[in-house]
Design a protein around this motif. Structure first.
Motif, PDB file in Angstrom:
ATOM      1  N   GLU A 207       0.820  -1.210   0.000  1.00  0.00           N
ATOM      2  CA  GLU A 207       0.000   0.000   0.000  1.00  0.00           C
ATOM      3  C   GLU A 207       0.855   1.262   0.000  1.00  0.00           C
ATOM      4  OE1 GLU A 207      -3.226   0.865  -0.200  1.00  0.00           O
ATOM      5  OE2 GLU A 207      -3.686  -1.219  -0.732  1.00  0.00           O
ATOM      6  N   ILE A 208       1.932   1.255   0.766  1.00  0.00           N
ATOM      7  CA  ILE A 208       2.822   2.423   0.804  1.00  0.00           C
ATOM      8  C   ILE A 208       3.392   2.681  -0.588  1.00  0.00           C
ATOM      9  CG2 ILE A 208       5.012   3.341   1.677  1.00  0.00           C
ATOM     10  CD1 ILE A 208       4.439   1.845   4.303  1.00  0.00           C
ATOM     11  N   LYS A 209       3.841   1.615  -1.230  1.00  0.00           N
ATOM     12  CA  LYS A 209       4.432   1.771  -2.567  1.00  0.00           C
ATOM     13  C   LYS A 209       3.406   2.276  -3.587  1.00  0.00           C
ATOM     14  CE  LYS A 209       8.050  -1.655  -1.796  1.00  0.00           C
ATOM     15  NZ  LYS A 209       8.528  -3.041  -2.035  1.00  0.00           N
ATOM     16  N   LYS A 210       2.155   1.843  -3.439  1.00  0.00           N
ATOM     17  CA  LYS A 210       1.096   2.337  -4.326  1.00  0.00           C
ATOM     18  C   LYS A 210       0.809   3.811  -4.060  1.00  0.00           C
ATOM     19  CE  LYS A 210      -1.553  -1.979  -4.672  1.00  0.00           C
ATOM     20  NZ  LYS A 210      -2.813  -2.622  -4.214  1.00  0.00           N
ATOM     21  N   GLN A 211       0.674   4.137  -2.778  1.00  0.00           N
ATOM     22  CA  GLN A 211       0.206   5.473  -2.416  1.00  0.00           C
ATOM     23  C   GLN A 211       1.263   6.560  -2.607  1.00  0.00           C
ATOM     24  OE1 GLN A 211      -1.925   5.686   1.351  1.00  0.00           O
ATOM     25  NE2 GLN A 211      -2.737   3.623   1.081  1.00  0.00           N
ATOM     26  N   VAL A 212       2.535   6.215  -2.522  1.00  0.00           N
ATOM     27  CA  VAL A 212       3.559   7.255  -2.704  1.00  0.00           C
ATOM     28  C   VAL A 212       3.543   7.788  -4.140  1.00  0.00           C
ATOM     29  CG1 VAL A 212       5.140   6.525  -0.878  1.00  0.00           C
ATOM     30  CG2 VAL A 212       5.354   5.515  -3.159  1.00  0.00           C
ATOM     31  N   GLU A 213       3.133   6.949  -5.064  1.00  0.00           N
ATOM     32  CA  GLU A 213       3.078   7.379  -6.467  1.00  0.00           C
ATOM     33  C   GLU A 213       2.015   8.449  -6.659  1.00  0.00           C
ATOM     34  OE1 GLU A 213       2.578   4.047  -9.031  1.00  0.00           O
ATOM     35  OE2 GLU A 213       4.359   2.988  -8.288  1.00  0.00           O
ATOM     36  N   SER A 214       0.808   8.205  -6.148  1.00  0.00           N
ATOM     37  CA  SER A 214      -0.271   9.178  -6.307  1.00  0.00           C
ATOM     38  C   SER A 214      -0.037  10.425  -5.461  1.00  0.00           C
ATOM     39  CB  SER A 214      -1.617   8.547  -5.945  1.00  0.00           C
ATOM     40  OG  SER A 214      -1.592   8.043  -4.627  1.00  0.00           O
ATOM     41  N   ALA A 215       0.668  10.263  -4.322  1.00  0.00           N
ATOM     42  CA  ALA A 215       0.935  11.413  -3.446  1.00  0.00           C
ATOM     43  C   ALA A 215       2.178  12.187  -3.881  1.00  0.00           C
ATOM     44  CB  ALA A 215       1.105  10.944  -2.006  1.00  0.00           C
TER      45      ALA A 215
END
Length: 323
Positions: free
Chosen positions: A237-245
């Protein structure tokens, strides 16, 4: 027995007192109202009319907090939880909603992201003091609620929802965030997706060198409780969310270690686990608690008994006990 019955009859319906007390608060007499909330609710408790005592206290908490009276509200919130215990109430969704309403009533004030950007240092000092009072008040209430829930129907660690509330409030309202506390309560909350969002938010505003420590601490905390599934979900989840953030994921040796560790724990490979600890020792040693958590992980996943924390002295005491 007859005295107790007469005492019950003498007490009016709780709503009558709620309306009277709300009027006192609305007039600005916060301290006077506080004493009345405490004394009136105590009468209902003495008469074993616990549900009505809860209604009075819940109303008092919410209205005092709505006027920014954090100390008064927090005190009544603790009495609310105490009354849940006295009345032997069982944890359920209805009570959780009431606790959630109290939690949401605690004020939230945005502090500047970087304290050095503030010109009025006196005002900043006052704001920090007020923020600490808010966090202490809300934390005391939620910790008491978690203890009560653990003893009255939630799981042995307490309500996961309450743990998440506490983690979120500490993170959003503390002048200086203690990520170790935030991590502890999020892990007890069993919601790695929500925890990942908080960590990504932290990555965007933390000091250099704190980012990988925060992620490693979170993963190791899950693993030390034997929860490999949520540890993997958290990392994904962290790896997914850092992209959008649009936040950079830290690329350090510590993160390499965490990645290798997650893969190693998928199989029965104690020698590889030990080799990782040895090879990445300088990174692991950046935070003393990491070694302790890794000892817990070795015990949970590979059956390795922990070393005696007292070392040689512990062995001496064992021998003395054997004699």
């Amino acid at each position: 027995m007859s005295r107790q019955r007469s005492r019950r009859v003498e007490l009016p319906p709780a709503q009558e007192n709620i309306e009277k007390l709300e009027k006192v608060v609305n007039e600005g007499n916060y301290y006077g109202a506080q004493q009345m909330y405490k004394s009136v609710s105590a009468r209902y408790v003495s008469a074993q009319r616990y549900s009505e005592a809860l209604d009075i206290l819940h109303s008092g908490v919410c209205i005092q907090l709505s006027y920014g009276q954090v100390t008064c509200g927090a005190e009544l919130a603790l009495l609310f939880v105490e009354t849940l215990g006295k009345g032997k109430f069982v944890y359920n969704e209805e009570i959780l909603e009431r606790l959630k309403k109290i939690y949401k009533s605690f004020p939230r004030v945005q502090l500047p992201q970087h304290l050095w950007d503030v010109d009025d240092m006196q005002q900043l000092s006052e704001n920090i003091g007020t923020a600490k009072t808010r966090v202490e008040g809300c934390s005391s209430f939620l910790k008491a609620a978690i203890r009560w829930s653990a003893e009255n129907g939630a799981n042995s660690n307490g309500s996961p929802e309450l743990h998440i509330m506490l983690a979120e409030y500490i993170f959003s309202e503390s002048p200086e965030v203690d990520m170790a506390k935030v991590t502890y309560h999020f892990v007890k909350g069993h919601n790695p997706t929500k925890f990942a969002s908080t960590l990504v938010s932290f990555l965007g505003k933390c000091y250099p060198g704190e980012d990988d420590l925060a992620i490693a601490r979170a993963v190791l905390r899950y693993l030390s409780s034997g929860n490999l599934r949520d540890a993997n979900i958290l990392m994904d989840e962290i790896k997914k969310q850092v992209e959008s953030a649009e936040v950079a994921f830290p690329k350090t040796e510590l993160m390499q270690f965490i990645g290798y560790l997650l893969r190693t724990l998928e199989r029965d490979s104690l020698p590889l686990f030990n080799m990782l600890r040895a090879n990445f020792k300088p990174s692991i040693d950046r935070e003393p608690a990491f070694n302790e958590m890794l000892d817990d992980i070795a015990e949970r996943f590979y059956g390795v008994h922990r070393r005696n924390p007292m070392g040689m002295f512990g062995d001496i005491f064992k021998l003395m006990g054997a004699e």
